[in-house]
Design a protein around this motif. Sequence first.
Motif, short mmCIF file in Angstrom:
data_model
loop_
_atom_site.label_atom_id
_atom_site.label_comp_id
_atom_site.label_asym_id
_atom_site.label_seq_id
_atom_site.Cartn_x
_atom_site.Cartn_y
_atom_site.Cartn_z
N VAL A 260 0.95 8.79 19.75
CA VAL A 260 1.00 8.78 18.29
C VAL A 260 0.75 7.36 17.81
CG1 VAL A 260 2.47 9.19 16.28
CG2 VAL A 260 2.64 10.70 18.27
N LEU A 261 -0.11 7.22 16.80
CA LEU A 261 -0.48 5.90 16.27
C LEU A 261 0.11 5.73 14.87
CD1 LEU A 261 -2.24 3.42 17.05
CD2 LEU A 261 -4.10 4.49 15.77
N MET A 262 0.81 4.61 14.67
CA MET A 262 1.44 4.32 13.38
C MET A 262 1.06 2.93 12.90
SD MET A 262 5.27 5.71 14.38
CE MET A 262 5.88 5.71 12.70
N HIS A 263 1.23 2.72 11.59
CA HIS A 263 0.98 1.40 10.99
C HIS A 263 1.73 1.36 9.66
CE1 HIS A 263 -0.94 -2.17 9.44
NE2 HIS A 263 -1.73 -2.28 10.49
N PRO A 264 2.52 0.29 9.40
CA PRO A 264 3.26 0.23 8.14
C PRO A 264 2.40 -0.11 6.93
CG PRO A 264 3.66 -1.75 9.44
CD PRO A 264 2.84 -0.83 10.30
N GLY A 265 1.16 -0.55 7.15
CA GLY A 265 0.26 -0.89 6.06
C GLY A 265 0.60 -2.24 5.44
N PRO A 266 -0.35 -2.86 4.76
CA PRO A 266 -1.75 -2.43 4.67
C PRO A 266 -2.50 -2.73 5.97
CG PRO A 266 -1.44 -4.53 3.53
CD PRO A 266 -0.08 -4.09 3.98
N ILE A 267 -3.46 -1.87 6.30
CA ILE A 267 -4.23 -2.04 7.53
C ILE A 267 -5.34 -3.06 7.30
CG2 ILE A 267 -5.69 -0.88 9.23
CD1 ILE A 267 -4.47 1.79 8.27
N ASN A 268 -5.47 -4.01 8.23
CA ASN A 268 -6.67 -4.85 8.27
C ASN A 268 -7.68 -4.12 9.16
OD1 ASN A 268 -5.78 -7.09 6.72
ND2 ASN A 268 -4.56 -7.79 8.43
N ARG A 269 -8.48 -3.26 8.57
CA ARG A 269 -9.44 -2.48 9.37
C ARG A 269 -10.42 -3.41 10.07
NH1 ARG A 269 -10.13 3.26 8.18
NH2 ARG A 269 -8.42 3.91 6.81
N GLY A 270 -10.63 -3.12 11.35
CA GLY A 270 -11.52 -3.95 12.13
C GLY A 270 -10.83 -5.14 12.77
N VAL A 271 -9.51 -5.32 12.48
CA VAL A 271 -8.76 -6.40 13.13
C VAL A 271 -7.77 -5.76 14.10
CG1 VAL A 271 -7.24 -8.40 12.79
CG2 VAL A 271 -9.04 -7.90 11.13
N GLU A 272 -6.61 -5.28 13.61
CA GLU A 272 -5.66 -4.66 14.54
C GLU A 272 -6.02 -3.20 14.86
OE1 GLU A 272 -3.69 -4.34 10.40
OE2 GLU A 272 -4.56 -5.97 11.57
N LEU A 273 -6.70 -2.54 13.93
CA LEU A 273 -7.14 -1.15 14.16
C LEU A 273 -8.56 -0.98 13.68
CD1 LEU A 273 -4.19 1.16 12.96
CD2 LEU A 273 -4.93 0.77 15.31
N SER A 274 -9.37 -0.27 14.45
CA SER A 274 -10.70 0.12 13.96
C SER A 274 -10.53 1.33 13.04
CB SER A 274 -11.61 0.48 15.13
OG SER A 274 -11.13 1.66 15.76
N SER A 275 -11.52 1.56 12.19
CA SER A 275 -11.45 2.71 11.27
C SER A 275 -11.38 4.03 12.02
CB SER A 275 -12.65 2.70 10.33
OG SER A 275 -12.50 1.71 9.34
N ASP A 276 -12.12 4.14 13.14
CA ASP A 276 -12.11 5.42 13.86
C ASP A 276 -10.76 5.69 14.53
OD1 ASP A 276 -12.33 3.64 15.97
OD2 ASP A 276 -14.19 4.48 16.79
#
Length: 307
Positions: A260-276
């Motif tokens: 299961v993948l979680m993130h408290p936000g806001p996401i830095n897309r392309g840094v800690e998580l890719s969009s896919d």
Amino acid sequence: MQELSVRHLLGIKDITAEDIQLIFETADNFKDVLNRPIKKVPSMRDITIANVFFENSTRTRLSFELAEKRLSADVINFSSSGSSVKKGETLLDTVNNILAMKVDMIVMRHSSPGAPHFLSRHIDANIVNAGDGTHEHPTQALLDSFSIREKLGEVAGKKVVIIGDILHSRVALSNIFALQKLGAEVMVCGPVTLLPKYIKELGVKVEFDVRKALAWCDVANVLRIQLERQQMKYFPSLREYTLYYGIDKKMLDSLDKEIVLMHPGPINRGVELSSDAADSHHSIILNQVENGVAIRMAVLYLLASKQ
């Protein structure tokens, strides 16, 4: 009637496992309310709540405000920008002026660790800590554990890794306390420069290889790199951080189990998580946001009964 053991929610460290379970059971009921055509109950129509934010916030502030309105409370919002704080007014004077308007509860975010604890010793109103510096963010930890319970059935016995900027994160500390109180195993993973020196004293495992951490865990809670709190460079570049600690869907699909993948936000897309990865079936990030309203409704409702 069951009730919380505390008058304020200042941090997860201050509450018991029984308090957390009571908050979860209450949130279950409020989540049912949020799925009705009329998403409102009159539980707190005689209560006035002030959201006092000395730091920027989007999700947390909106979530608290929506929770308060769903409970039929009267709500006032205070932001330090453009307020008398800029003229030199102290924290205590600011809050006492708000309380003089017959406010019953304070939801507060402040950049100084311990600010809500200081206030709790000087005012009578109930206080909810919405984040104090790099110290704690209790409602985020509660909604994270609640989301794990909802997805996996229970938190006890689960292996949870917190990945990223542990050093500057209030979410990490609250999550460690909450997960341990609920019986989960906790690991932290990140560059050595972003892990607190004494982190092992909290009883957590430490891993520096993100692939090994993902192979170990049932749940990965990925944190944002908090550049706004960093007074110096802790790694060469964001590109290098992404190379070693960024997570993409290919990495998740290569595991021999579903996590299961979680993130408290806001996401830095392309840094800690890719969009896919962030948008994949592994992710429960939007469930966390939804559960945040129910958890905050539960906290406010239970604290109101302690007045």
